[in-house]
Design a protein around this motif. Structure first.
Motif, PDB file in Angstrom:
ATOM      1  N   PHE A 174      -8.930   1.204  -3.413  1.00 35.71           N
ATOM      2  CA  PHE A 174      -7.407   1.068  -3.219  1.00 35.71           C
ATOM      3  C   PHE A 174      -7.162  -0.142  -2.220  1.00 35.71           C
ATOM      4  O   PHE A 174      -6.343  -0.996  -2.545  1.00 35.71           O
ATOM      5  N   SER A 205       0.810  -1.275   0.105  1.00 34.18           N
ATOM      6  CA  SER A 205       0.064   0.057  -0.036  1.00 34.18           C
ATOM      7  C   SER A 205       0.943   1.182  -0.111  1.00 34.18           C
ATOM      8  O   SER A 205       0.537   2.223  -0.522  1.00 34.18           O
ATOM      9  N   MET A 214       2.116   1.731  -3.552  1.00 34.70           N
ATOM     10  CA  MET A 214       1.250   2.027  -4.384  1.00 34.70           C
ATOM     11  C   MET A 214       0.843   3.697  -4.201  1.00 34.70           C
ATOM     12  O   MET A 214       0.704   4.192  -5.294  1.00 34.70           O
ATOM     13  N   ASP A 271      -2.894   2.634  -8.472  1.00 36.85           N
ATOM     14  CA  ASP A 271      -4.194   2.003  -7.890  1.00 36.85           C
ATOM     15  C   ASP A 271      -4.759   0.892  -8.867  1.00 36.85           C
ATOM     16  O   ASP A 271      -5.665   1.246  -9.745  1.00 36.85           O
ATOM     17  N   GLU A 302      -7.521   6.290   1.629  1.00 33.15           N
ATOM     18  CA  GLU A 302      -7.432   4.898   1.044  1.00 33.15           C
ATOM     19  C   GLU A 302      -8.836   3.917   1.063  1.00 33.15           C
ATOM     20  O   GLU A 302      -9.161   3.378   1.998  1.00 33.15           O
ATOM     21  N   HIS A 304      -7.280  -3.359  -4.313  1.00 33.60           N
ATOM     22  CA  HIS A 304      -5.999  -3.707  -5.242  1.00 33.60           C
ATOM     23  C   HIS A 304      -4.654  -3.933  -4.404  1.00 33.60           C
ATOM     24  O   HIS A 304      -4.111  -4.782  -4.547  1.00 33.60           O
TER      25      HIS A 304
END
Length: 455
Positions: free
Chosen positions: A425, A267, A270, A276, A421, A428
């Motif tokens: 998101f 995370s 990303m 995303d 978030e 993913h």
């Protein structure tokens, strides 16, 4: 999960050591401290009242942090273990705080504006879907889902209801990660070549061998409900408390080192790269090499990720048998950006030849000497005018600090503006972890087709 102070001190020393090494190599490092914005005063009319679902290790920390934010109040708490009812009242300082074993009691409570949920992974989907369908916003701990199918259902419910769903990988709200994102986006490191990240622990607590509450029994724990819809295990005073406290070790309840630790690396990566999306392809290796305690999830897990919109490979390593600092290294054509829990260090590189080519040792002497003479004429600086590359560092509070992330959640609840978030998101990021686990178990690279993981 936050580590102990010795780890934090170790990280701080590592950042300082990197700065000293860079300085010794001729880099001028500007030490700049990043500061998070202070929290504003909140009018009584803007007060947010939340319910807490799950007051275990992570939940107790979230509850403690949330009630320290201005204008935030906990009005009810839920846990399947009665001992945590007592804990929730101790944390809030409210001896009459309403407590329950049934989380749906909180969904029906009209005084509750939103929820925070910190429950085992196998309960995430049901709690989130029930919450948003009941008209409640919810902050759910990472990883968002227990399976890819759970994630798809959560995304569908979130989009259908329009409720705020925020997932608890807090470094996406870190000022350090925001600064790293800015530096990468403006081309500080040039073209991105490779992203690597690693984290290592070397103690039983770090491998989730937590001591279960010694008073656990069928009298103070709803064991049947806790197991959810996985195959039921009858209560055993010797083994059941271990499943309760150490659920991350088993695939039935958790997502292992991938869902507990890799999800933070994913995370954060990303966010810093502006991605995303789910990975295009994932390949993992690992095993149960240190903690052979009956768990079925690996304690060493190394994974290579390929993203469609990011040509650079991403390689993350997790190890529960050797302690190492948690770090990202974004490697580019102009140098390396190293991001740790408390700092950023940029070490520049020219990408140019800094000495004559060693290939010319294959030339006959006359040709080699002619090449060397010309090279030095064209490249050597005048004495005292040698160039010095310039790097820099930034330092700030830990990226594991939970208050900034909780604050963005409560602000989204107040304003109805997009949160940092969201459910897509979070989906993913969780998919990357599910794919890492699936690759490990299948012993093969896996892909994601939008609906399922495939070999």
């Amino acid at each position: 999960m936050k580590q102990d102070l010795s780890r934090r001190k170790f990280l701080q020393k590592t950042v300082g050591g990197a700065a000293a090494l860079a300085a010794a190599n001729g880099l001028f490092l500007h030490d700049t401290r990043l500061e998070a914005a202070s929290y504003p005063k909140v009018a009584p009319s803007d007060r947010v009242r939340f319910g807490m679902i799950g007051i275990g290790m992570q939940g107790s920390g979230l509850l403690t942090s949330a009630i320290q934010l201005p204008g935030i109040e906990c009005v009810a708490a839920c846990d399947l273990y009665d001992g945590r009812h007592t804990l929730s009242r101790e944390i809030t300082g409210n001896a009459s705080l309403p407590v329950t074993r049934r989380y749906k009691d909180l969904l029906d409570n009209k005084e509750i504006d939103c929820l925070i949920a910190a429950v085992p992974d196998h309960w995430h989907k049901q709690v989130v879907v029930d919450a948003v369908r009941a008209g409640k916003d919810i902050y759910c701990e990472k990883p968002m889902s227990h399976t890819p199918a759970d994630g798809l259902e959560m995304v569908k419910a979130g989009k259908a209801t329009g409720r705020v769903i925020q997932i608890g990988s807090q470094r996406v709200s870190s000022v350090l990660c925001a600064k790293a994102k800015e530096l990468i986006a403006k081309g500080t490191i040039g073209d991105l070549m490779l992203v690597e990240g690693s984290l290592g622990r070397n103690d039983p607590n770090g491998a989730w061998e937590y001591p279960p509450p010694p008073d656990l029994s069928l009298q103070n724990l709803d064991w049947d409900t806790w197991q959810g819809d996985v195959p039921k295990r009858p209560w055993d005073p010797q083994t059941s408390p271990k499943y309760f406290a150490r659920w991350r070790c088993w695939r039935e309840y958790g997502t292992g080192v991938a869902g507990d630790l890799l999800v933070h690396l994913v995370s954060g990566m990303m966010f810093m790269l502006g991605l995303d999306e789910a990975p295009k392809r994932v390949m993992s290796m690992g095993g149960i090499l240190r903690f052979k305690d009956g768990r079925n999830m690996p304690d060493v897990h190394a994974t290579l990720f390929e993203y469609a919109s990011n040509p650079a490979p991403v390689y993350f390593r997790l190890n529960l048998g050797t302690e190492t600092p948690e770090v990202y290294r974004f490697q580019g054509s102009k140098g390396i950006l190293e991001v740790t829990e408390t700092g950023i260090t940029y070490s520049p590189q020219t990408g140019q030849d800094e000495s004559p080519s060693y290939y010319t040792f294959s030339y006959p002497r006359a040709l080699r000497e002619e090449y060397l003479k010309k090279w030095h004429e064209e490249h050597d600086a005048a004495p005292g005018k040698e160039p010095a590359l310039e790097g820099f560092t930034y330092r700030s509070v830990s990226w594991d600090e939970e208050k900034p992330h909780l604050w963005t959640y409560f602000q989204a609840v107040r304003t109805r503006q997009p949160n940092v978030e969201d459910v897509v998101f979070g989906h993913h990021a969780a998919l990357a972890c599910h794919m890492a686990n699936e690759s490990y178990f299948r012993k093969s690279a896996v892909t994601w087709d939008g609906n399922q993981i495939k070999v």
